[in-house]
Design a protein around this motif. Structure first.
Motif: not given
Lengths: 316, 318
Positions: A230-232, A237, A240-241, A243-246, A249-250, B163-166, B169, B173-174, B177
Motif C-alpha cells: 500500500g501507500f499509507a 489511515i 488521520t481519517i 475510517e474503519k479498515l475493511p 485491506f492492503q 491523501h491517506p484513506g481507504v 488505497e 494511490q501509490a 503517484i
C-alpha cells in the motif's frame, strides 16, 4: 484470597513458564500469523511458508537468490558506494549508529542486494530488498543499488526482477531519500527503452515511497499471498481519517481485486511463473517439441507441451 | 492578520501599540509622531530579526500559514485566460489538485498545483490539498496534453501529502503517484515546479520532478512531516521541532543538498504579509527559467532532467 494470589498463582505460572522454556528457539519457529509451532526443518522444506496456515514468512536477498537461481547459480553484483548520512541525522540515536547496527545484524551493506543468474535459458538480474535492514527503507544506497542493478540488466540484455519489501523512504536521509523515487523511476524508463522486461514481485510488506515509485511501475506485478502492499500505513489511515479498515485491506488479494497486481503467486510456484513470463516476453518465438508427429494445424497453433529446454530448466 | 504564529506575538504587540497611538493622534493635538516612529522602527527590526533566523520548526509553521498565497492566488496573479480543466477520465475529479491551461506573459502554458483552500468549507472541499489518485491521474492527463501542444508545465506545490484513506488505497494511490513522477520524467516540454508552501513527501514529488525546482524562502519540502517523523523516531509527536531540524527540510537545506535549483526570497515577515509581492517574485523567477528552457530541444530537456535525478544521492554527484 492472599494465599491464592501470593502462593498458588505464582506456582502455576512457574509451571506454565517452565513448559515454554522447553521449546528451544533454534529448532522451533512460531508462525507469526497462526502462532502455531513449526519444526525448523519442516519450515525450510516448505520454503518458509507455514504448513498450517500458508503464511509466507519474510525472507532476505540470499534466500531469494538461492531459490531463484539455485545454491551456486548466481553471481552477486557489487553494490556501488553511496553517500552516507547526507543530513548528519540524529534522533534518539545517530543515524550512522543505526546503520552500523543494521549492518552488523544483517551482514549486509544496505537494504538492497542484487545478483545475476540464469532462469532457464534466460539471463536475469534480480534485485531484492531486505526488510530486516532498517525496514527495507529506501535511501541513497538503495536508489544507487536499484539503478546500478537495472543498468547491469541492460548491459547483459537480461530481464530485471525486483523483489520489494520496504516501509518506504528512509526518513534519516530526508529529501535525499524522497528523490530516490524519481531516481529509480529513471532506471525503470531505461529498462523499458532497452526493451527488457521489468517484473516486480511485491512481498510483505511494501509500502510508502517504494510502492509509489518503482514497485508500481513494473511491466508485470506479482504479489506473494497475504503480503501487505500500500501507500499509507494502516495506522496513519486509522488515525488521520478515522475510517474503519475493511478486512484484508492492503493485502495482496485485495490489490488483485482492485486491479493493482496481475497475479498472486504462491512461493512454491514463483520461480516457474517468473521463468514462464520472462520466457514469453524475451523469446517471442520458440520451436515446440515433436512438431512433425502431429501435423494438424489447429494443434500446432495451440500446443499443450512447453518447449523441452524450458521444461528441463524448471525441473532442477 | 487573522492567524498569528506564536513567535510573531511580540511583533504583533508592537504593531498593535502603533495602531493605538495613531488613533490617539487622530482625535487630538497630541504629537506622538516620534513615539510612533520609534515603535514602528522597533517592530520592523524585530520582524526582520525574527524572520532572518527562523528555526526549521518556525519555518514549518510559516510554510503552513493559511494566509500565504495559494495556488489560486498564483493563477490569479500570473496566468491570463486561465481555463480550469477537470477530471481524470476514468474515475472522478479531485479539487485538491487543480489544473488548467492559460497564458503566462503571453505564452500558452499548462498549470498544475495543489490547492489547500482557505475558509473551513473551502478547505474541506479541497481536502486540505491532499490529492487522491484521480488527482494525480488528472495531472498525468494534463501533462500529456501539454506535451502534445508544446505547452510548458508550471506546477505549484503545496500539500501536507497525498491523501491517506481507504478509497485512495483501493484506487491505487501509490500507482497514481508513481505514474505522475514517471510522466514528469518523460515530458518533452519544459517543466518548472515551485514549492510555495508545504512540499509533503510523495504527494509533492509527484508534481515536483522538474527541470527546475524553485522554493520560496520559508517553504518546506520533506519526506515526512516533522510530527510524523517525531512520532516514529522519537516515539513522541511533541518532538516535532527537533525532528524538523533533523530532517533538513528548509529551502536553504535543500539548496545546500543540491536538491532544488533556486530560492525565491519572500517579502519581509513572510509571504503571508505580502501576497502580491510574493506571487510577482515567483512570476519573475519562473519567467527567467522558462526563457532559458524554451531554447532547448525537447529530447535534450528530457535527457537532462533524467541525468539530474539520476545524480541525486549518487557518490559521483554528491
Amino acid at each position: 484470597m492472599n494465599w491464592l494470589t501470593n502462593y498458588v498463582r505464582p506456582r502455576i505460572r512457574a509451571l506454565v513458564e517452565r513448559n515454554k522454556v522447553e521449546v528451544p528457539e533454534n529448532l522451533w519457529n512460531q508462525c507469526p500469523a497462526c502462532e502455531r509451532m513449526i519444526f525448523h526443518r519442516d519450515l525450510e522444506a516448505n520454503q518458509r511458508v507455514c504448513p498450517h496456515c500458508n503464511h509466507h514468512m519474510r525472507v532476505g536477498p540470499g534466500y531469494r537468490f538461492r531459490s531463484l537461481f539455485g545454491e551456486d547459480g548466481y553471481e552477486p553484483l557489487a553494490m556501488p558506494k553511496a553517500p552516507v548520512d547526507p543530513l548528519k541525522f540524529r534522533d534518539l540515536k545517530r543515524y550512522t549508529d543505526r546503520l552500523k547496527e543494521a549492518q552488523t545484524r544483517t551482514k549486509a551493506q544496505d537494504a538492497l542486494e542484487a545478483a545475476a543468474g540464469m532462469l532457464g535459458e534466460m539471463p536475469v538480474v534480480c534485485a531484492v530488498m531486505n526488510f530486516a535492514f532498517m525496514g527495507g527503507s529506501m535511501g541513497a544506497a538503495v536508489g544507487e543499488g536499484f539503478v546500478s542493478a537495472a543498468r547491469e540488466a541492460i548491459r547483459r540484455r537480461a530481464a530485471f526482477v525486483a523483489f520489494t519489501a520496504s516501509g518506504g523512504a528512509r526518513m534519516q536521509e530526508g529529501a535525499v531519500s524522497l528523490m530516490q523515487m524519481a531516481r529509480t523511476t529513471v532506471a525503470v524508463q531505461e529498462l523499458r527503452e532497452a526493451g527488457l522486461p521489468y517484473i516486480v514481485v511485491l512481498t510483505d510488506p511494501t509500502t510508502g515511497g517504494v510502492t509509489a515509485s518503482f514497485a508500481m511501475l513494473g511491466d508485470i506485478h506479482i504479489a506473494e499471498p497475504g503480503a501487505v502492499i500500500g501507500f499509507a500505513g494502516t495506522r496513519v489511515i486509522e488515525q488521520t481519517i478515522r475510517e474503519k479498515l475493511p478486512e484484508g485491506f492492503q493485502r495482496a488479494e485485495y490489490l488483485l481485486e482492485h486491479g493493482m497486481v496481475d497475479m498472486v503467486v504462491h512461493r512454491f510456484e514463483l520461480r516457474n511463473v517468473l521463468e514462464r513470463v520472462i520466457g514469453i516476453l524475451l523469446r517471442s518465438r520458440v520451436e515446440y517439441a515433436e512438431p512433425e508427429s502431429d501435423p494438424a494445424p489447429e494443434l500446432a497453433e495451440e500446443p499443450a507441451e512447453p518447449v523441452t529446454e524450458l521444461r528441463e530448466a524448471a525441473d532442477d | 492578520m487573522s492567524v498569528l504564529l506564536d513567535f510573531e506575538k511580540p511583533i504583533a504587540e508592537l504593531e498593535g501599540k502603533v495602531k493605538e497611538l495613531r488613533l490617539l493622534m487622530d482625535g487630538s493635538d497630541l504629537d506622538l509622531a516620534e513615539e510612533v516612529q520609534r515603535l514602528e522602527a522597533r517592530a520592523a527590526k524585530l520582524l526582520s530579526q525574527t524572520y532572518a533566523k527562523l528555526t526549521p520548526w518556525q519555518k514549518t509553521q510559516v510554510a503552513r500559514h493559511p494566509d500565504r498565497p495559494h495556488f489560486g492566488d498564483y493563477v490569479a496573479a500570473l496566468i491570463a485566460d486561465f481555463t480550469p480543466l477537470a477530471g481524470d477520465r476514468s474515475f472522478g475529479e479531485d479539487t485538491a489538485l487543480m489544473g488548467g491551461i492559460g497564458r503566462f506573459r503571453g505564452r500558452s502554458v499548462m498549470v498544475l498545483g495543489h490547492e489547500k483552500g482557505r475558509e473551513t468549507e473551502d478547505r474541506v472541499r479541497h481536502n486540505f490539498g491532499m490529492a487522491r489518485p484521480e488527482g494525480y491521474r488528472k495531472a498525468v492527463r494534463l501533462m500529456r496534453l501539454a506535451e502534445r501542444f508544446g505547452l510548458p508545465v508550471l506546477s505549484f506545490i503545496d500539500t501536507p501529502g497525498a491523501h491517506p484513506g481507504v478509497r485512495a488505497e483501493e484506487r491505487g494511490q501509490a500507482e497514481a503517484i508513481a505514474r505522475s513522477i514517471e510522466t514528469c520524467l518523460d515530458l518533452r516540454v519544459p517543466i518548472i515546479a515551485t514549492v510555495i508552501g508545504e512540499g509533503g513527501s510523495g504527494g509533492a514529488i509527484a508534481l515536483a520532478t522538474a527541470d527546475r525546482v524553485l522554493m520560496l524562502e520559508h517553504a518546506i519540502y520533506s519526506v515526512i512531516s516533522p510530527e510524523g517523523c517525531a512520532a516514529i523516531l522519537w516515539r513522541n509527536a511533541e518532538k516535532a521541532a527537533e525532528a524538523a531540524g533533523a530532517l533538513k527540510l528548509t529551502a536553504q537545506d535543500l539548496l545546500d543538498l543540491g536538491l532544488i535549483d533556486e530560492i525565491v526570497p519572500e517579502p519581509l515577515g513572510g509571504a503571508h504579509r505580502a501576497g502580491a509581492t510574493t506571487t510577482a517574485r515567483v512570476g519573475e523567477a519562473i519567467a527567467r527559467h522558462l526563457r532559458e528552457l524554451e531554447e532547448r530541444d525537447g529530447g535534450e530537456l528530457r535527457a537532462a532532467r533524467r541525468r539530474k535525478y539520476l545524480a541525486m544521492g549518487s557518490e559521483n554527484a554528491a
